[in-house]
Design a protein around this motif. Structure first.
Motif, PDB file in Angstrom:
ATOM      1  N   VAL A  23      -9.372  -0.180 -11.536  1.00 50.19           N
ATOM      2  CA  VAL A  23      -8.871   0.168  -9.625  1.00 50.19           C
ATOM      3  C   VAL A  23      -7.767   1.509  -9.926  1.00 50.19           C
ATOM      4  O   VAL A  23      -6.987   1.743  -9.399  1.00 50.19           O
ATOM      5  CB  VAL A  23      -8.509  -1.052  -9.234  1.00 50.19           C
ATOM      6  N   LYS A  24      -7.354   1.729 -11.428  1.00 44.50           N
ATOM      7  CA  LYS A  24      -6.639   2.346 -11.018  1.00 44.50           C
ATOM      8  C   LYS A  24      -5.781   4.130 -10.639  1.00 44.50           C
ATOM      9  O   LYS A  24      -5.443   4.822  -9.900  1.00 44.50           O
ATOM     10  CB  LYS A  24      -5.623   2.907 -13.201  1.00 44.50           C
ATOM     11  N   VAL A  65      -1.667   3.122  -2.401  1.00 44.64           N
ATOM     12  CA  VAL A  65      -3.129   2.822  -3.083  1.00 44.64           C
ATOM     13  C   VAL A  65      -4.260   3.093  -2.159  1.00 44.64           C
ATOM     14  O   VAL A  65      -3.569   2.631  -0.978  1.00 44.64           O
ATOM     15  CB  VAL A  65      -2.514   0.933  -2.451  1.00 44.64           C
ATOM     16  N   HIS A  66      -5.235   2.641  -2.459  1.00 46.96           N
ATOM     17  CA  HIS A  66      -6.371   3.178  -1.630  1.00 46.96           C
ATOM     18  C   HIS A  66      -7.301   2.495  -1.449  1.00 46.96           C
ATOM     19  O   HIS A  66      -8.269   2.692  -2.167  1.00 46.96           O
ATOM     20  CB  HIS A  66      -7.085   5.149  -1.458  1.00 46.96           C
ATOM     21  N   LEU A  67      -6.815   0.985  -1.553  1.00 48.67           N
ATOM     22  CA  LEU A  67      -8.648   0.263  -1.616  1.00 48.67           C
ATOM     23  C   LEU A  67      -8.302  -0.676   0.275  1.00 48.67           C
ATOM     24  O   LEU A  67      -7.389  -0.816   0.836  1.00 48.67           O
ATOM     25  CB  LEU A  67      -7.844  -0.730  -1.934  1.00 48.67           C
ATOM     26  N   TYR A  78      -7.286   4.052  -7.479  1.00 50.16           N
ATOM     27  CA  TYR A  78      -7.330   4.043  -6.001  1.00 50.16           C
ATOM     28  C   TYR A  78      -5.508   3.936  -6.107  1.00 50.16           C
ATOM     29  O   TYR A  78      -5.169   3.482  -4.905  1.00 50.16           O
ATOM     30  CB  TYR A  78      -7.843   2.793  -5.786  1.00 50.16           C
ATOM     31  N   VAL A  79      -4.784   4.208  -7.120  1.00 45.30           N
ATOM     32  CA  VAL A  79      -3.566   3.671  -6.967  1.00 45.30           C
ATOM     33  C   VAL A  79      -2.804   5.388  -7.584  1.00 45.30           C
ATOM     34  O   VAL A  79      -2.968   6.491  -8.566  1.00 45.30           O
ATOM     35  CB  VAL A  79      -2.639   3.002  -8.316  1.00 45.30           C
ATOM     36  N   PHE A 104       0.779  -5.949  -9.397  1.00 44.50           N
ATOM     37  CA  PHE A 104      -0.474  -5.530 -10.328  1.00 44.50           C
ATOM     38  C   PHE A 104      -0.726  -6.824 -11.364  1.00 44.50           C
ATOM     39  O   PHE A 104       0.345  -6.598 -11.810  1.00 44.50           O
ATOM     40  CB  PHE A 104      -0.339  -3.769 -11.122  1.00 44.50           C
ATOM     41  N   PHE A 139       2.921   2.032  -3.699  1.00 42.79           N
ATOM     42  CA  PHE A 139       2.182   2.149  -4.955  1.00 42.79           C
ATOM     43  C   PHE A 139       1.207   3.127  -4.245  1.00 42.79           C
ATOM     44  O   PHE A 139       0.311   3.691  -5.198  1.00 42.79           O
ATOM     45  CB  PHE A 139       1.487   0.832  -5.846  1.00 42.79           C
ATOM     46  N   LYS A 160       0.798  -1.356  -0.028  1.00 45.62           N
ATOM     47  CA  LYS A 160      -0.011   0.391   0.143  1.00 45.62           C
ATOM     48  C   LYS A 160       1.101   1.090   0.127  1.00 45.62           C
ATOM     49  O   LYS A 160       0.583   2.361  -0.655  1.00 45.62           O
ATOM     50  CB  LYS A 160      -0.651  -0.188   1.023  1.00 45.62           C
ATOM     51  N   TYR A 181     -10.757  -8.894  -5.650  1.00 48.78           N
ATOM     52  CA  TYR A 181     -11.154  -7.646  -5.480  1.00 48.78           C
ATOM     53  C   TYR A 181     -13.213  -8.135  -4.715  1.00 48.78           C
ATOM     54  O   TYR A 181     -13.210  -7.909  -6.651  1.00 48.78           O
ATOM     55  CB  TYR A 181     -10.953  -6.117  -5.941  1.00 48.78           C
TER      56      TYR A 181
END
Length: 258
Positions: A173-174, A104-106, A176-177, A165, A102, A99, A126
């Motif tokens: 999901v781009k 990452v907001h997941l 969120y990256v 990825f 990258f 996280k 996911y």
């Protein structure tokens, strides 16, 4: 976007990607194709296919798997095969490193793997909150192919994270990256989809500088013509775009056809 009514109208140089089997037969009224959608392979690694929604209209008895033979029941002479898998969430520490790398907001609890008991999962999927809620509230539900594949387990010791990825669903999901993204011009992108390994010296100075800012290892490539990101791995002197040969060929076809 160029559309072809039938196979005979497809240019000869595209017939390795667009096959005769992708077109319905002349006797197709009974198929009700207007009720389905067509998905082409420029973002998914497939040959183009129709998708339709099936609606359940009555209750049916669930079929239990034979725990000894690892097989399901036989339907019309065709055995339904299963693996004894279990759903696993990602390791907290490993996910936090990924996280941070990258940006990452997941939510970690929305990402899971399925693997045979005693083995590590190699692909990670996911689920949105609605689907996760259904599975959490129905632990006995035996679901297959749930969620979309977004990550794989990284095997290279030089990688900064244990996860990388995968290309097929990055467009989903781009947003969120936010980190380790290198934007490249058209010429550099064509170089990347033309070979397995591309020498950094063959890329533009700006692209080389942006790659150097992140150092060696896992990267994401951005190119303005496509609304997605592309996983890549940079070494000391070269960079590899992590796409299948078919996907690279499809992207070359799209660019060269413009």
């Amino acid at each position: 976007m160029t559309q072809y009514k039938d196979f005979d109208s497809v240019p000869t140089n595209l017939r390795s990607q667009i096959c005769r089997e992708m077109f319905p037969s002349e006797n197709r009224k009974h198929l009700n194709l207007h009720r389905s959608m067509r998905f082409l392979p420029h973002q998914n690694d497939d040959g183009g296919f129709f998708v339709a929604i099936l609606r359940k209209i009555k209750h049916f008895q669930s079929m239990k798997m034979n725990q000894k033979t690892n097989k399901g029941p036989v339907v019309k002479g065709v055995p339904i095969l299963h693996k004894l898998c279990e759903k696993r969430e990602m390791n907290v520490d490993e996910f936090e490193r990924f996280k941070d790398l990258f940006g990452v907001h997941l939510n970690r609890t929305n990402i899971f793997s399925r693997a045979e008991k005693g083995k590590d999962g190699t692909s990670f999927f996911y689920m949105n909150d609605a689907l996760k809620s259904i599975l959490d509230r129905n632990p006995s539900l035996d679901a297959a192919l749930v969620g979309m594949r977004i990550l794989r387990r990284e095997a290279r010791n030089s990688a900064q994270s244990k996860f990388s990825f995968v290309s097929e669903n990055l467009h989903m999901v781009k947003s969120y990256v936010t980190k380790r993204i290198v934007t490249v011009p058209r010429g550099d992108f064509l170089q990347l989809v033309n070979g397995d390994q591309v020498k950094l010296a063959e890329l533009t100075e700006e692209t080389r500088r942006n790659i150097a800012n992140f150092g060696h290892g896992q990267l994401l490539i951005s190119f303005a013509d496509f609304d997605t990101l592309f996983p890549a791995f940079s070494g000391k002197d070269s960079i590899t775009l992590e796409l299948t040969k078919l996907a690279m060929e499809n992207y070359r076809t799209l660019l060269e056809g413009e």
